[in-house]
Motif scaffolding. Structure first.
Motif, PDB file in Angstrom:
ATOM      1  N   ILE A   1      36.142  81.156  75.040  1.00 27.07           N
ATOM      2  CA  ILE A   1      36.579  81.268  73.655  1.00 27.07           C
ATOM      3  C   ILE A   1      37.150  82.659  73.348  1.00 27.07           C
ATOM      4  O   ILE A   1      38.203  82.767  72.717  1.00 27.07           O
ATOM      5  CB  ILE A   1      35.421  80.928  72.696  1.00 27.07           C
ATOM      6  CG1 ILE A   1      35.020  79.456  72.873  1.00 27.07           C
ATOM      7  CG2 ILE A   1      35.819  81.188  71.248  1.00 27.07           C
ATOM      8  CD1 ILE A   1      33.822  79.056  72.037  1.00 27.07           C
ATOM      9  N   PRO A   2      36.505  83.776  73.785  1.00 29.62           N
ATOM     10  CA  PRO A   2      37.067  85.107  73.488  1.00 29.62           C
ATOM     11  C   PRO A   2      38.492  85.288  73.999  1.00 29.62           C
ATOM     12  O   PRO A   2      39.294  85.994  73.386  1.00 29.62           O
ATOM     13  CB  PRO A   2      36.091  86.053  74.181  1.00 29.62           C
ATOM     14  CG  PRO A   2      34.805  85.315  74.219  1.00 29.62           C
ATOM     15  CD  PRO A   2      35.195  83.889  74.452  1.00 29.62           C
TER      16      PRO A   2
ATOM     17  N   LEU B   1      41.128  84.446  68.833  1.00 27.68           N
ATOM     18  CA  LEU B   1      41.246  83.758  67.549  1.00 27.68           C
ATOM     19  C   LEU B   1      41.274  84.717  66.365  1.00 27.68           C
ATOM     20  O   LEU B   1      41.700  84.335  65.273  1.00 27.68           O
ATOM     21  CB  LEU B   1      40.098  82.760  67.397  1.00 27.68           C
ATOM     22  CG  LEU B   1      40.082  81.589  68.384  1.00 27.68           C
ATOM     23  CD1 LEU B   1      38.803  80.781  68.208  1.00 27.68           C
ATOM     24  CD2 LEU B   1      41.303  80.705  68.175  1.00 27.68           C
TER      25      LEU B   1
ATOM     26  N   CYS C   1      41.692  73.966  62.292  1.00 26.66           N
ATOM     27  CA  CYS C   1      41.965  74.346  63.676  1.00 26.66           C
ATOM     28  C   CYS C   1      42.158  73.144  64.570  1.00 26.66           C
ATOM     29  O   CYS C   1      41.813  73.173  65.739  1.00 26.66           O
ATOM     30  CB  CYS C   1      40.844  75.238  64.196  1.00 26.66           C
ATOM     31  SG  CYS C   1      40.806  76.822  63.373  1.00 26.66           S
TER      32      CYS C   1
ATOM     33  N   LEU D   1      37.005  74.239  62.931  1.00 31.91           N
ATOM     34  CA  LEU D   1      37.426  74.594  64.288  1.00 31.91           C
ATOM     35  C   LEU D   1      36.957  73.512  65.245  1.00 31.91           C
ATOM     36  O   LEU D   1      35.760  73.253  65.360  1.00 31.91           O
ATOM     37  CB  LEU D   1      36.847  75.953  64.686  1.00 31.91           C
ATOM     38  CG  LEU D   1      37.170  76.435  66.107  1.00 31.91           C
ATOM     39  CD1 LEU D   1      38.672  76.542  66.301  1.00 31.91           C
ATOM     40  CD2 LEU D   1      36.503  77.773  66.376  1.00 31.91           C
TER      41      LEU D   1
ATOM     42  N   ILE E   1      29.122  79.987  73.564  1.00 33.14           N
ATOM     43  CA  ILE E   1      29.682  80.030  72.219  1.00 33.14           C
ATOM     44  C   ILE E   1      29.879  81.490  71.824  1.00 33.14           C
ATOM     45  O   ILE E   1      28.911  82.230  71.657  1.00 33.14           O
ATOM     46  CB  ILE E   1      28.749  79.326  71.215  1.00 33.14           C
ATOM     47  CG1 ILE E   1      28.464  77.895  71.665  1.00 33.14           C
ATOM     48  CG2 ILE E   1      29.360  79.321  69.822  1.00 33.14           C
ATOM     49  CD1 ILE E   1      27.437  77.183  70.807  1.00 33.14           C
ATOM     50  N   GLU E   2      31.139  81.910  71.685  1.00 32.80           N
ATOM     51  CA  GLU E   2      31.461  83.292  71.331  1.00 32.80           C
ATOM     52  C   GLU E   2      32.665  83.295  70.397  1.00 32.80           C
ATOM     53  O   GLU E   2      33.756  82.899  70.800  1.00 32.80           O
ATOM     54  CB  GLU E   2      31.784  84.106  72.588  1.00 32.80           C
ATOM     55  CG  GLU E   2      30.682  84.135  73.634  1.00 32.80           C
ATOM     56  CD  GLU E   2      31.140  84.776  74.926  1.00 32.80           C
ATOM     57  OE1 GLU E   2      31.031  86.018  75.018  1.00 32.80           O
ATOM     58  OE2 GLU E   2      31.624  84.047  75.807  1.00 32.80           O
ATOM     59  N   PHE E   3      32.447  83.739  69.154  1.00 32.76           N
ATOM     60  CA  PHE E   3      33.536  83.773  68.186  1.00 32.76           C
ATOM     61  C   PHE E   3      33.667  85.162  67.581  1.00 32.76           C
ATOM     62  O   PHE E   3      32.669  85.873  67.420  1.00 32.76           O
ATOM     63  CB  PHE E   3      33.280  82.762  67.059  1.00 32.76           C
ATOM     64  CG  PHE E   3      33.376  81.330  67.496  1.00 32.76           C
ATOM     65  CD1 PHE E   3      34.609  80.758  67.774  1.00 32.76           C
ATOM     66  CD2 PHE E   3      32.240  80.555  67.645  1.00 32.76           C
ATOM     67  CE1 PHE E   3      34.703  79.438  68.175  1.00 32.76           C
ATOM     68  CE2 PHE E   3      32.315  79.239  68.040  1.00 32.76           C
ATOM     69  CZ  PHE E   3      33.557  78.680  68.315  1.00 32.76           C
TER      70      PHE E   3
ATOM     71  N   ILE F   1      35.894  85.065  61.984  1.00 26.06           N
ATOM     72  CA  ILE F   1      35.896  83.603  61.930  1.00 26.06           C
ATOM     73  C   ILE F   1      34.752  83.096  61.069  1.00 26.06           C
ATOM     74  O   ILE F   1      34.853  82.087  60.380  1.00 26.06           O
ATOM     75  CB  ILE F   1      35.803  82.999  63.347  1.00 26.06           C
ATOM     76  CG1 ILE F   1      37.114  83.231  64.089  1.00 26.06           C
ATOM     77  CG2 ILE F   1      35.482  81.514  63.310  1.00 26.06           C
ATOM     78  CD1 ILE F   1      38.277  82.442  63.565  1.00 26.06           C
TER      79      ILE F   1
ATOM     80  N   LEU G   1      34.306  79.691  58.055  1.00 26.37           N
ATOM     81  CA  LEU G   1      34.179  78.506  58.915  1.00 26.37           C
ATOM     82  C   LEU G   1      33.079  77.591  58.407  1.00 26.37           C
ATOM     83  O   LEU G   1      31.932  77.992  58.262  1.00 26.37           O
ATOM     84  CB  LEU G   1      33.883  78.933  60.356  1.00 26.37           C
ATOM     85  CG  LEU G   1      33.872  77.811  61.395  1.00 26.37           C
ATOM     86  CD1 LEU G   1      35.240  77.159  61.486  1.00 26.37           C
ATOM     87  CD2 LEU G   1      33.436  78.331  62.752  1.00 26.37           C
TER      88      LEU G   1
ATOM     89  N   LEU H   1      32.259  73.206  62.758  1.00 19.40           N
ATOM     90  CA  LEU H   1      32.459  73.607  64.153  1.00 19.40           C
ATOM     91  C   LEU H   1      32.173  72.425  65.061  1.00 19.40           C
ATOM     92  O   LEU H   1      31.055  71.881  65.056  1.00 19.40           O
ATOM     93  CB  LEU H   1      31.540  74.781  64.503  1.00 19.40           C
ATOM     94  CG  LEU H   1      31.591  75.270  65.957  1.00 19.40           C
ATOM     95  CD1 LEU H   1      32.996  75.693  66.344  1.00 19.40           C
ATOM     96  CD2 LEU H   1      30.594  76.414  66.169  1.00 19.40           C
TER      97      LEU H   1
ATOM     98  N   LEU I   1      27.789  82.704  61.685  1.00 22.12           N
ATOM     99  CA  LEU I   1      28.458  81.525  61.104  1.00 22.12           C
ATOM    100  C   LEU I   1      27.592  80.932  59.990  1.00 22.12           C
ATOM    101  O   LEU I   1      27.179  79.776  60.033  1.00 22.12           O
ATOM    102  CB  LEU I   1      28.745  80.492  62.193  1.00 22.12           C
ATOM    103  CG  LEU I   1      29.540  80.987  63.402  1.00 22.12           C
ATOM    104  CD1 LEU I   1      29.768  79.857  64.384  1.00 22.12           C
ATOM    105  CD2 LEU I   1      30.874  81.598  62.967  1.00 22.12           C
TER     106      LEU I   1
END
Length: 427
Positions: free
Chosen positions: A89-90, A94, A103, A121, A131-133, A137, A141, A144, A160
């Motif tokens: 994800i990184p 994003l 998304c 998303l 899981i890395e945001f 975000i 958000l 998900l 989140l």
């Protein structure tokens, strides 16, 4: 030239009398023979469907995930990342899309109470394991979706805080944790994981829908704080007793199909229950529904129930799914269901009452339940429905009609009903 009668090197052996193969005194020809048999060298892969070989080569991955988004403008508000084989994800960066509201083009988020479109998303069907945001975000958000990835541990959700929907179905999660700080969650999905225990859901007072189907859960527990829960899905687990749900007074839907339940118990406090799905269990009788008078849908298919009983008080019943049991009496069907004005659908296929006389089965059901609009997977013909609802003494709404209606019926119409449905004797 003479040949020696005995070779000094093979003095212990002599030519076979049957062929030219040399053998010793016991008849052994000097060859080692091993019995042929199959040997399982990877038994773990057979006993555990989730087994993975640590020495196996890694799955093919896209080396630079950031290339997937290089053609998107920074002010874009729609990105489709479903089934893209993303592993990091990184690497997507994003954070450079500050105006993302939706998304994925697959489904738009539902408007919130103020009518605004919440941020969603969707990263379904990828190869994400962590899981890395980015921090920005998490500001807006709300939904998900990480359905069908390779996630083993729930992490990276700390910021989140505005999530209302979280889907982690079809992953490799063994423990539910690190979600009870998400106080605004309304829907959470853990379908088809490896979860063995319901835990760490305390404080999710706004949660309305909990999906834990297709896991390895053996006991219903730790749900006391989820007082706002309206839907609980526990199908395809290993649960042997229906219990510990008394605190769920607002529950409307309970699905506990494909478990190991021998009886219906523990539902007395669920006075608002509207739909009960308890098929594919080990039930032998219907009971425990005395206080669930608001039930509209009851699914008891694929059990071992032989007597249709204890349903008379369910006045709001609309659908009864009772296929693949041991029901054999049309009298019981009439006694339990005839007075239910809202009943429109019944399933009785694969029961003795259908198997013994399949040609007349539907006609007899229509005769004892004139209000029915669908029997099994087939709708009742409109003309036949009219004949039922206009029968002597029965008006279209199912209550007794006026005397004038009875007189208008006439003998010819009654004879037509007999020709269609057969004799009134249904035994």
């Amino acid at each position: 030239m003479s040949v020696p009668s005995e070779d000094p090197i093979t003095s212990d052996t002599a030519p076979s009398t049957n062929d030219s193969v040399l053998t010793d005194k016991s008849g052994w020809d000097g060859k080692l023979r091993v019995e042929k048999r199959a040997e399982v060298v990877n038994a773990d892969t057979l006993s555990d469907p989730d087994y993975s070989d640590e020495d196996a080569p890694p799955v093919e991955q896209i080396q630079a995930d950031e290339d997937l988004l290089e053609d998107y403008e920074e002010d874009t508000d729609e990105i489709d990342l479903v089934h893209s084989r993303i592993s990091s994800i990184p690497a997507l960066h994003l954070a450079r899309f500050p105006s993302i509201e939706v998304c994925t083009v697959w489904r738009r988020a539902q408007p919130d109470i103020d009518g605004d479109l919440g941020q969603k998303l969707c990263l379904r069907q990828n190869q994400i394991s962590h899981i890395e945001f980015p921090s920005n975000i998490g500001q807006s958000l709300q939904e998900l979706d990480l359905y069908d990835n390779l996630i083993s541990h729930i992490r990276g959700l700390d910021h989140l805080l505005h999530l209302t929907s979280l889907d982690l179905s079809f992953n490799k999660i063994k423990h539910v944790k690190n979600v009870n700080h998400l106080k605004e969650l309304k829907d959470i999905y853990f379908v088809q994981n490896r979860i063995q225990k319901i835990e760490n859901l305390e404080g999710l007072e706004r949660l309305r829908n909990l999906e834990l189907a297709a896991n390895r859960i053996r006991e219903i527990e730790n749900l006391d704080s989820l007082t706002g829960l309206e839907e609980l899905w526990l199908g395809k687990n290993k649960i042997t007793e229906l219990k510990n749900v008394s605190s769920l007074a607002n529950l409307k839907i309970l699905s506990i199909q494909s478990n190991r339940l021998p009886a219906i118990t523990g539902l007395d406090a669920l006075v608002n229950l509207e739909e009960l799905y308890i098929s594919h269990n080990a039930l032998t009788h219907i009971s425990g529904l005395e206080h669930n008078r608001r039930l509209r849908v009851v699914d008891i298919s694929s059990n071992q129930i032989s007597q249709l009983a204890n349903l008379e008080h369910l006045d709001q019943l609309e659908e009864l799914w009772a296929s693949s049991n041991q029901f054999s009496s049309f009298d019981e069907v009439e006694k339990e269901l005839a007075g239910k004005k809202q009943l429109s659908t019944v399933y009785f296929e694969a029961n003795p009452l259908q198997a013994k006389n399949p040609a007349l089965y539907r006609n007899k059901i229509r005769l004892v339940l004139p209000q029915i609009k669908q029997i099994d997977a087939m709708e009742v013909a409109a003309g036949l429905q009219r004949l039922h609802t206009e029968a002597p003494g029965v008006a279209a709404d199912g209550v007794y009609g006026k005397r004038e209606k009875k007189e208008e019926w006439g003998a010819s119409a009654a004879e037509e009903v007999r020709q269609i449905f057969g004799s009134p004797s249904i035994g």
